[in-house]
Design a protein around this motif. Sequence first.
Motif, PDB file in Angstrom:
ATOM      1  N   THR A   1     -11.642 -38.870  -6.034  1.00 51.36           N
ATOM      2  CA  THR A   1     -11.132 -38.672  -7.397  1.00 51.36           C
ATOM      3  C   THR A   1     -12.294 -37.872  -8.209  1.00 51.36           C
TER       4      THR A   1
ATOM      5  N   GLY B   1      -9.647 -43.782  -7.669  1.00 48.43           N
ATOM      6  CA  GLY B   1     -10.593 -43.472  -8.857  1.00 48.43           C
ATOM      7  C   GLY B   1     -11.127 -44.829  -9.513  1.00 48.43           C
TER       8      GLY B   1
ATOM      9  N   SER C   1     -11.423 -36.922   2.085  1.00 53.27           N
ATOM     10  CA  SER C   1     -10.200 -36.093   2.490  1.00 53.27           C
ATOM     11  C   SER C   1      -9.462 -35.945   1.494  1.00 53.27           C
TER      12      SER C   1
ATOM     13  N   GLY D   1     -13.398 -44.878  -5.659  1.00 51.10           N
ATOM     14  CA  GLY D   1     -13.806 -44.970  -7.204  1.00 51.10           C
ATOM     15  C   GLY D   1     -15.188 -44.604  -7.261  1.00 51.10           C
TER      16      GLY D   1
ATOM     17  N   LYS E   1      -8.923 -31.804   4.068  1.00 54.17           N
ATOM     18  CA  LYS E   1      -7.687 -32.668   4.035  1.00 54.17           C
ATOM     19  C   LYS E   1      -7.018 -33.006   5.229  1.00 54.17           C
ATOM     20  N   THR E   2      -6.317 -34.092   5.428  1.00 51.24           N
ATOM     21  CA  THR E   2      -5.675 -34.654   6.686  1.00 51.24           C
ATOM     22  C   THR E   2      -4.751 -33.462   7.124  1.00 51.24           C
TER      23      THR E   2
ATOM     24  N   LYS F   1      -9.663 -44.275   9.642  1.00 53.56           N
ATOM     25  CA  LYS F   1      -9.496 -44.592   8.026  1.00 53.56           C
ATOM     26  C   LYS F   1      -8.403 -45.663   8.001  1.00 53.56           C
TER      27      LYS F   1
HETATM   28  C1  LIG Z   1      -4.887 -35.982  -4.323  1.00 53.74           C
HETATM   29  C2  LIG Z   1      -5.386 -36.928  -3.277  1.00 53.74           C
HETATM   30  C3  LIG Z   1      -5.111 -36.314  -1.972  1.00 53.74           C
HETATM   31  C4  LIG Z   1      -5.403 -37.105  -0.997  1.00 53.74           C
HETATM   32  N1  LIG Z   1      -5.227 -36.733   0.323  1.00 53.74           N
HETATM   33  C5  LIG Z   1      -5.941 -37.623   1.263  1.00 53.74           C
HETATM   34  C6  LIG Z   1      -5.704 -36.943   2.715  1.00 53.74           C
HETATM   35  O1  LIG Z   1      -5.077 -35.957   2.979  1.00 53.74           O
HETATM   36  N2  LIG Z   1      -6.280 -37.886   3.737  1.00 53.74           N
HETATM   37  C7  LIG Z   1      -6.769 -38.884   3.578  1.00 53.74           C
HETATM   38  O2  LIG Z   1      -7.123 -39.617   4.529  1.00 53.74           O
HETATM   39  N3  LIG Z   1      -6.959 -39.645   2.197  1.00 53.74           N
HETATM   40  C8  LIG Z   1      -6.407 -38.690   1.165  1.00 53.74           C
HETATM   41  N4  LIG Z   1      -6.643 -39.203  -0.099  1.00 53.74           N
HETATM   42  C9  LIG Z   1      -7.645 -40.465  -0.150  1.00 53.74           C
HETATM   43  C10 LIG Z   1      -9.114 -40.364  -0.609  1.00 53.74           C
HETATM   44  O3  LIG Z   1      -9.637 -39.707   0.608  1.00 53.74           O
HETATM   45  C11 LIG Z   1      -9.773 -41.620  -0.825  1.00 53.74           C
HETATM   46  O4  LIG Z   1      -9.584 -42.412   0.411  1.00 53.74           O
HETATM   47  C12 LIG Z   1      -9.161 -42.218  -2.004  1.00 53.74           C
HETATM   48  O5  LIG Z   1      -8.595 -41.382  -2.896  1.00 53.74           O
HETATM   49  C13 LIG Z   1      -9.986 -43.340  -2.496  1.00 53.74           C
HETATM   50  O6  LIG Z   1     -11.361 -42.525  -2.893  1.00 53.74           O
HETATM   51  P1  LIG Z   1     -11.580 -42.269  -4.722  1.00 53.74           P
HETATM   52  O7  LIG Z   1     -11.128 -43.104  -5.526  1.00 53.74           O
HETATM   53  O8  LIG Z   1     -12.901 -41.859  -4.653  1.00 53.74           O
HETATM   54  O9  LIG Z   1     -10.495 -41.072  -4.754  1.00 53.74           O
HETATM   55  C14 LIG Z   1      -6.507 -38.241  -1.109  1.00 53.74           C
HETATM   56  C15 LIG Z   1      -6.528 -38.886  -2.386  1.00 53.74           C
HETATM   57  C16 LIG Z   1      -6.266 -38.128  -3.511  1.00 53.74           C
HETATM   58  C17 LIG Z   1      -6.482 -38.324  -4.843  1.00 53.74           C
END
Ligand SMILES: Cc1cc2nc3c(=O)[nH]c(=O)nc-3n(C[C@H](O)[C@H](O)[C@H](O)COP(=O)(O)O)c2cc1C
Length: 305
Positions: free
Chosen positions: A268, A219, A20, A246, A44-45, A167
């Motif tokens: 990310t 990340g 998301s 990450g 996206k939420t 979540k």
């Molecule tokens: C720019 C951005 C926007 C995000 N928006 C949401 C969101 O709207 N809803 C949600 O549950 N998580 C959101 N997240 C969190 C990601 O879904 C994820 O849980 C978090 O980034 C950890 O994973 P990653 O390290 O692979 O990015 C967002 C993350 C980023 C970087």
Amino acid sequence: MSLAINIAGVKFENPIWAASGTFGTGEEFLDFVDLDKIGAVVTKTVTLEARVGNPAPRIVETASGMLNSIGLENKGIDHCVKETIPFLRKYRTKIVVSIAGNGLSDYTECARRLSGKNAPDMIEINLSCPNVTHKGAKHALFAQDGALTGEIVRAVKRETDIPSITKLTPNVTDITEIAIAAEKAGTDALALVNTYFGMAIDSGTGKPVLGRVTGGLSGPAIKPMALKAVYDVYKKVKVPIIGIGGIMTAECAVEFMLAGARAIQVGTANFVDPRSTMKILQGVEAHLGEKGIKDINELTGKAHG
Ligand SMILES: Cc1cc2nc3c(=O)[nH]c(=O)nc-3n(C[C@H](O)[C@H](O)[C@H](O)COP(=O)(O)O)c2cc1C
């Protein structure tokens, strides 16, 4: 070789999903990703009403990751039902709609509006956005409070038959307590983790970089902590876990599955390389081939012995 997984009766072609907030509605990635191939898109939420989000700057790069303070900018639940879900339905990917709100009634109303003709395959109940404020709440995030987490999960379950994923935030002393509360309340699956609280300060200007001052860290920087969260929660619950945090490569995805994840979400990494989900999927398939594993479900929890 089978990559198929089943969560709460929903059959996903594979466990590689887009996280998301990092994949838009999927439409933005059409030039890079085959939406017939990835297991699911988590939108996206969305909230009851459209939101503009937080003041800029809302993203800053950090060592091995990024901070964001987007603040749930979205076009609202009705737009999602009318536009996003029908768009995604043209593809074989499963649809998970992420919802959030200011309180319990926002969550139940979103669930109700999702339960019509254009229903998604699953709902992800986002109780863990670090970039919004809930007036009068004891904690910054709903998922920092086990009782409140349980209440919202129960209310959404009462409102809809669409299976739900809860979540969670890693910004707690013991994430397993919150996971157990969500499971007791009837959630069909858990997604962990959302971002870790963080901030950046510019030594030149002497001021915080993000417009909202603080944000959420994601990340590679968070991967070892997210992996531990999945490993710990797997020991305490029976519901399927979706691992996030990450995941940049197929190896990362496999590690999360070994820790206990049934599926994983790529976040990310989509900003670094918009083809990440496809590359991770191909890499996981190659891994199964190399190891002679016939069914991907065999990986889940294997690191526990
Ligand atoms: C720019 C951005 C926007 C995000 N928006 C949401 C969101 O709207 N809803 C949600 O549950 N998580 C959101 N997240 C969190 C990601 O879904 C994820 O849980 C978090 O980034 C950890 O994973 P990653 O390290 O692979 O990015 C967002 C993350 C980023 C970087």
